[in-house]
Motif scaffolding. Structure first.
Motif, PDB file in Angstrom:
ATOM      1  N   VAL A  36       0.863  -1.175   0.000  1.00 46.89           N
ATOM      2  CA  VAL A  36       0.000   0.000   0.000  1.00 46.89           C
ATOM      3  C   VAL A  36       0.902   1.229   0.000  1.00 46.89           C
ATOM      4  N   THR A  37       0.568   2.194  -0.870  1.00 44.28           N
ATOM      5  CA  THR A  37       1.322   3.442  -0.933  1.00 44.28           C
ATOM      6  C   THR A  37       0.374   4.614  -0.686  1.00 44.28           C
ATOM      7  N   LEU A  38       0.933   5.787  -0.529  1.00 40.82           N
ATOM      8  CA  LEU A  38       0.110   6.986  -0.364  1.00 40.82           C
ATOM      9  C   LEU A  38      -0.787   7.176  -1.585  1.00 40.82           C
ATOM     10  N   ALA A  39      -0.259   6.878  -2.765  1.00 45.81           N
ATOM     11  CA  ALA A  39      -1.010   7.065  -4.006  1.00 45.81           C
ATOM     12  C   ALA A  39      -2.260   6.202  -4.069  1.00 45.81           C
ATOM     13  N   ASP A  40      -2.311   5.112  -3.312  1.00 46.78           N
ATOM     14  CA  ASP A  40      -3.482   4.233  -3.334  1.00 46.78           C
ATOM     15  C   ASP A  40      -4.741   4.928  -2.813  1.00 46.78           C
ATOM     16  N   SER A  41      -4.579   5.995  -2.061  1.00 46.95           N
ATOM     17  CA  SER A  41      -5.739   6.737  -1.554  1.00 46.95           C
ATOM     18  C   SER A  41      -5.782   8.146  -2.134  1.00 46.95           C
ATOM     19  N   LYS A  42      -5.141   8.324  -3.280  1.00 44.27           N
ATOM     20  CA  LYS A  42      -5.110   9.640  -3.930  1.00 44.27           C
ATOM     21  C   LYS A  42      -6.526  10.149  -4.163  1.00 44.27           C
ATOM     22  N   GLY A  43      -6.699  11.450  -4.004  1.00 41.73           N
ATOM     23  CA  GLY A  43      -8.006  12.063  -4.201  1.00 41.73           C
ATOM     24  C   GLY A  43      -8.851  12.087  -2.942  1.00 41.73           C
ATOM     25  N   LYS A  44      -8.351  11.460  -1.872  1.00 42.15           N
ATOM     26  CA  LYS A  44      -9.037  11.479  -0.581  1.00 42.15           C
ATOM     27  C   LYS A  44      -8.171  12.223   0.425  1.00 42.15           C
ATOM     28  N   VAL A  45      -8.812  12.684   1.485  1.00 44.73           N
ATOM     29  CA  VAL A  45      -8.072  13.170   2.640  1.00 44.73           C
ATOM     30  C   VAL A  45      -7.559  11.931   3.361  1.00 44.73           C
ATOM     31  N   ARG A  46      -6.326  11.966   3.855  1.00 42.69           N
ATOM     32  CA  ARG A  46      -5.780  10.846   4.607  1.00 42.69           C
ATOM     33  C   ARG A  46      -5.492  11.309   6.031  1.00 42.69           C
ATOM     34  N   LEU A  47      -6.090  10.631   7.007  1.00 42.48           N
ATOM     35  CA  LEU A  47      -5.749  10.835   8.404  1.00 42.48           C
ATOM     36  C   LEU A  47      -4.875   9.632   8.756  1.00 42.48           C
ATOM     37  N   ILE A  48      -3.599   9.903   9.030  1.00 49.04           N
ATOM     38  CA  ILE A  48      -2.642   8.829   9.297  1.00 49.04           C
ATOM     39  C   ILE A  48      -2.316   8.833  10.780  1.00 49.04           C
ATOM     40  N   SER A  49      -2.765   7.801  11.445  1.00 45.89           N
ATOM     41  CA  SER A  49      -2.553   7.619  12.880  1.00 45.89           C
ATOM     42  C   SER A  49      -1.396   6.633  13.053  1.00 45.89           C
ATOM     43  N   VAL A  50      -0.352   7.061  13.734  1.00 50.80           N
ATOM     44  CA  VAL A  50       0.841   6.235  13.892  1.00 50.80           C
ATOM     45  C   VAL A  50       0.953   5.800  15.349  1.00 50.80           C
ATOM     46  N   VAL A  51       1.117   4.488  15.548  1.00 47.77           N
ATOM     47  CA  VAL A  51       1.192   3.935  16.900  1.00 47.77           C
ATOM     48  C   VAL A  51       2.383   2.976  17.005  1.00 47.77           C
ATOM     49  N   PRO A  52       2.983   2.865  18.198  1.00 49.49           N
ATOM     50  CA  PRO A  52       4.077   1.904  18.378  1.00 49.49           C
ATOM     51  C   PRO A  52       3.616   0.457  18.210  1.00 49.49           C
ATOM     52  N   SER A  53       2.502   0.058  18.857  1.00 47.95           N
ATOM     53  CA  SER A  53       1.992  -1.309  18.744  1.00 47.95           C
ATOM     54  C   SER A  53       0.520  -1.349  19.137  1.00 47.95           C
ATOM     55  N   LEU A  54      -0.282  -1.995  18.309  1.00 49.53           N
ATOM     56  CA  LEU A  54      -1.712  -2.108  18.588  1.00 49.53           C
ATOM     57  C   LEU A  54      -1.998  -2.860  19.885  1.00 49.53           C
ATOM     58  N   ASP A  55      -1.040  -3.661  20.335  1.00 50.52           N
ATOM     59  CA  ASP A  55      -1.227  -4.484  21.535  1.00 50.52           C
ATOM     60  C   ASP A  55      -0.952  -3.747  22.839  1.00 50.52           C
ATOM     61  N   THR A  56      -0.950  -2.423  22.811  1.00 45.14           N
ATOM     62  CA  THR A  56      -0.755  -1.661  24.040  1.00 45.14           C
ATOM     63  C   THR A  56      -1.983  -0.782  24.271  1.00 45.14           C
ATOM     64  N   GLY A  57      -2.207  -0.400  25.510  1.00 49.59           N
ATOM     65  CA  GLY A  57      -3.420   0.309  25.894  1.00 49.59           C
ATOM     66  C   GLY A  57      -3.704   1.590  25.135  1.00 49.59           C
ATOM     67  N   VAL A  58      -2.740   2.497  25.080  1.00 45.79           N
ATOM     68  CA  VAL A  58      -2.975   3.789  24.432  1.00 45.79           C
ATOM     69  C   VAL A  58      -3.148   3.609  22.928  1.00 45.79           C
ATOM     70  N   CYS A  59      -2.354   2.732  22.320  1.00 47.07           N
ATOM     71  CA  CYS A  59      -2.458   2.477  20.875  1.00 47.07           C
ATOM     72  C   CYS A  59      -3.818   1.875  20.536  1.00 47.07           C
ATOM     73  N   ASP A  60      -4.269   0.954  21.359  1.00 49.55           N
ATOM     74  CA  ASP A  60      -5.580   0.335  21.208  1.00 49.55           C
ATOM     75  C   ASP A  60      -6.661   1.422  21.269  1.00 49.55           C
ATOM     76  N   GLN A  61      -6.600   2.268  22.270  1.00 46.75           N
ATOM     77  CA  GLN A  61      -7.602   3.324  22.439  1.00 46.75           C
ATOM     78  C   GLN A  61      -7.557   4.320  21.285  1.00 46.75           C
ATOM     79  N   GLN A  62      -6.338   4.677  20.842  1.00 44.16           N
ATOM     80  CA  GLN A  62      -6.181   5.626  19.739  1.00 44.16           C
ATOM     81  C   GLN A  62      -6.813   5.063  18.465  1.00 44.16           C
TER      82      GLN A  62
END
Length: 164
Positions: A36-62
């Motif tokens: 997947v590249t940035l261009a794959d969602s071209k023409g849309k607004v992209r909200l990119i949420s970056v997390v260390p690991s989904l298996d942690t509390g704050v990342c899960d909540q985010q």
């Protein structure tokens, strides 16, 4: 900018981006191992949420918070990027009921992390951050969260996405 992880300074690798810049491209892996590249969602607004690991509390909540809000955003792709393996992301999404956010893995080559300056060198994790890229590939919102274990400013990021 000083970023900490559990109050200890960490070193970020890559080039940090700023509002007004053209969003750098990247290649990450979807849960089915397709690229997947940035261009794959071209023409849309992209909200990119970056997390260390989904298996942690704050990342899960985010990720859950942005998943809830994603349904209310028009013409917007919400991407959550971590270095978790695609298989782990797929399992986590299934158990968490995540269906409005696309989880993507930067584990293979840290392409996203290097391009956006969020690779924590000491841990090979991505620093918590949020980026909004408009439909013209311009960065309109940037937040590098100072303490990786804390939440981002959800309201500011969502407002930026709505206004992009």
């Amino acid at each position: 900018m000083q970023i900490t992880f559990k109050q200890k300074p960490v070193t970020l690798a890559g080039t940090q981006v700023q509002v007004g810049e053209k969003a750098p491209d990247f290649t990450v892996l979807a849960n089915d191992l397709s690229e997947v590249t940035l261009a794959d969602s071209k023409g849309k607004v992209r909200l990119i949420s970056v997390v260390p690991s989904l298996d942690t509390g704050v990342c899960d909540q985010q990720t859950r918070r942005f998943n809830e809000e994603a349904a209310k955003l028009d013409n917007t792709a919400v991407l959550t990027i971590s270095v978790d393996l695609p298989f782990a992301q797929k399992r986590w999404c299934a158990s968490a009921g995540i269906d409005n956010v696309q989880t993507l893995s930067d584990h293979r080559d840290l392409s996203f992390g290097e391009a956006y300056g969020v690779v924590i060198k000491e841990l090979r994790l991505l620093a918590r951050s949020v980026f909004v890229v408009n439909a013209d590939d311009e960065i309109v919102y940037v937040e590098y969260v100072n303490e990786v274990t804390e939440h981002p400013n959800y309201e500011a990021a969502l407002e930026a996405a709505k206004n992009a």
